[in-house]
Design an enzyme around this catalytic site. Structure first.
Site, mmCIF file in Angstrom:
data_model
loop_
_atom_site.group_PDB
_atom_site.id
_atom_site.type_symbol
_atom_site.label_atom_id
_atom_site.label_comp_id
_atom_site.label_asym_id
_atom_site.label_seq_id
_atom_site.Cartn_x
_atom_site.Cartn_y
_atom_site.Cartn_z
ATOM 1 C CE LYS A 42 -2.504 -0.457 3.718
ATOM 2 N NZ LYS A 42 -2.240 -1.769 4.273
ATOM 3 N NE ARG A 120 -3.642 -0.239 10.986
ATOM 4 C CZ ARG A 120 -2.613 0.400 10.437
ATOM 5 N NH1 ARG A 120 -2.747 1.615 9.994
ATOM 6 N NH2 ARG A 120 -1.454 -0.185 10.309
ATOM 7 N NE ARG A 159 9.057 -6.168 4.889
ATOM 8 C CZ ARG A 159 7.975 -5.447 5.179
ATOM 9 N NH1 ARG A 159 7.411 -4.704 4.264
ATOM 10 N NH2 ARG A 159 7.456 -5.481 6.380
ATOM 11 N NE ARG A 192 9.210 -5.119 10.022
ATOM 12 C CZ ARG A 192 8.198 -4.369 9.595
ATOM 13 N NH1 ARG A 192 8.417 -3.357 8.788
ATOM 14 N NH2 ARG A 192 6.967 -4.610 9.964
ATOM 15 N NE ARG A 203 2.889 -7.692 10.395
ATOM 16 C CZ ARG A 203 3.862 -7.495 9.486
ATOM 17 N NH1 ARG A 203 4.839 -8.359 9.343
ATOM 18 N NH2 ARG A 203 3.861 -6.417 8.742
HETATM 19 P P1 AMP Z 1 1.317 1.650 9.467
HETATM 20 O O1 AMP Z 1 2.531 2.332 8.953
HETATM 21 O O2 AMP Z 1 0.060 2.087 8.765
HETATM 22 O O3 AMP Z 1 1.443 0.148 9.508
HETATM 23 O O4 AMP Z 1 1.137 2.131 10.983
HETATM 24 C C1 AMP Z 1 2.120 1.913 11.960
HETATM 25 C C2 AMP Z 1 1.499 1.877 13.343
HETATM 26 O O5 AMP Z 1 0.849 3.137 13.625
HETATM 27 C C3 AMP Z 1 0.379 0.847 13.507
HETATM 28 O O6 AMP Z 1 0.906 -0.413 13.841
HETATM 29 C C4 AMP Z 1 -0.425 1.455 14.630
HETATM 30 O O7 AMP Z 1 0.214 1.286 15.883
HETATM 31 C C5 AMP Z 1 -0.376 2.932 14.320
HETATM 32 N N1 AMP Z 1 -1.491 3.339 13.428
HETATM 33 C C6 AMP Z 1 -1.384 3.907 12.201
HETATM 34 N N2 AMP Z 1 -2.581 4.197 11.689
HETATM 35 C C7 AMP Z 1 -3.492 3.794 12.608
HETATM 36 C C8 AMP Z 1 -4.924 3.806 12.655
HETATM 37 N N3 AMP Z 1 -5.658 4.302 11.648
HETATM 38 N N4 AMP Z 1 -5.518 3.312 13.766
HETATM 39 C C9 AMP Z 1 -4.813 2.829 14.805
HETATM 40 N N5 AMP Z 1 -3.467 2.769 14.821
HETATM 41 C C10 AMP Z 1 -2.798 3.252 13.735
#
Ligand code: AMP
Length: 253
Positions: A42, A120, A159, A192, A203
């Protein structure tokens, strides 16, 4: 469509008091949400779509990462958010919502926007809908990237990340010149913890459980555009743009 060079995202990453260089004003900007499991790419697609469509890449994860890296003092809510993120949990809806609402000016960006990582949860999707309606804005489409589970596992488990500069490689798709060594800075590469096959399956299950209601929500609103996330990033991007243009053409009559 002319590519855009400005990608400062200042107001998104640092908060509404920061300035952005305004992009070229578009008559019909794309206002998009991207959905898809971890590993479908994404973030890469959001960057490529930004170059093609001009729309600003708004990632909630980037805001929390920038906050957790920055030297500036954090508000208590942002401090709590970065603690949740570091522990691997989702940030509670109330905190995410406060952060997005503060940045609602970005939804008016004259180049449009691409939301990545938000909404989310169903609650976040309802809040976004209410906010956009009250701001007299509408989503153009919600892109749902699909890839079979075994391909996601292969992609993520191959990765490797540089311990120092964080450049990402892949053992088969983007191998480093010397195994286990970063091409860019010569440091060691590592896998990771959460990219190991056992963790990836967990996940994916968690992500499917939370994304399924979002897909149904946007399907009911007639906004969903499903795109197969197979092939090179450029091929997937072309498929996305074609899907968006088809949708636009179908809705312009
Ligand atoms: P991402 O880069 O989108 O995977 O986000 C990294 C981390 O940020 C996630 O694992 C969450 O801890 C937090 N996070 C980002 N966006 C959201 C969201 N819309 N709702 C809740 N937590 C979020």
């Amino acid at each position: 469509m002319a590519p855009q060079t400005n990608n400062h995202r200042g107001a998104w990453l640092q908060g509404p008091s920061a300035n952005c260089e305004p992009p070229v004003k578009l008559e019909n900007p794309f206002r998009l949400v991207l959905l898809g499991a971890p590993g479908v790419g994404k973030g890469t697609q959001a960057d490529l779509l930004h170059q093609k469509l001009q729309a600003c890449h708004l990632s909630t994860g980037d805001v929390f990462r920038a906050a957790s890296k920055g030297d500036c003092a954090l508000s208590p809510a942002m401090k709590a958010a970065t603690d949740h993120m570091r522990s691997g949990n989702l940030v509670p809806d109330g905190i995410v919502w406060e952060m997005v609402r503060e940045r609602s000016g970005c939804l008016h960006c004259c180049g449009g926007f691409i939301l990545d990582g938000f909404p989310r949860t169903l609650a976040q999707a309802h809040l976004l809908k209410t906010l956009m309606t009250s701001e007299n804005l509408a989503l153009t489409a919600v892109v749902n990237y699909e890839l079979p589970v075994n391909e996601i596992v292969a992609r993520l488990s191959g990765r490797r990340t540089c311990t120092e500069c964080k450049t990402v490689f892949h053992v088969t798709e983007r191998p480093p010149k010397r195994e286990g060594v970063c091409d860019r800075c010569g440091s060691k590469l590592f896998q990771r913890e959460d990219d190991r096959p056992e963790s990836i399956k967990v996940r994916l299950e968690v992500s499917n459980r939370s994304t399924a209601p979002l897909i149904a929500f946007y399907q009911d609103l007639g906004l969903l555009v499903t795109v197969e996330a197979r092939g090179t990033p450029e091929e997937i991007c072309e498929r996305t743009v074609a899907g968006l243009e088809n949708r636009r053409a179908a809705h312009s009559h």
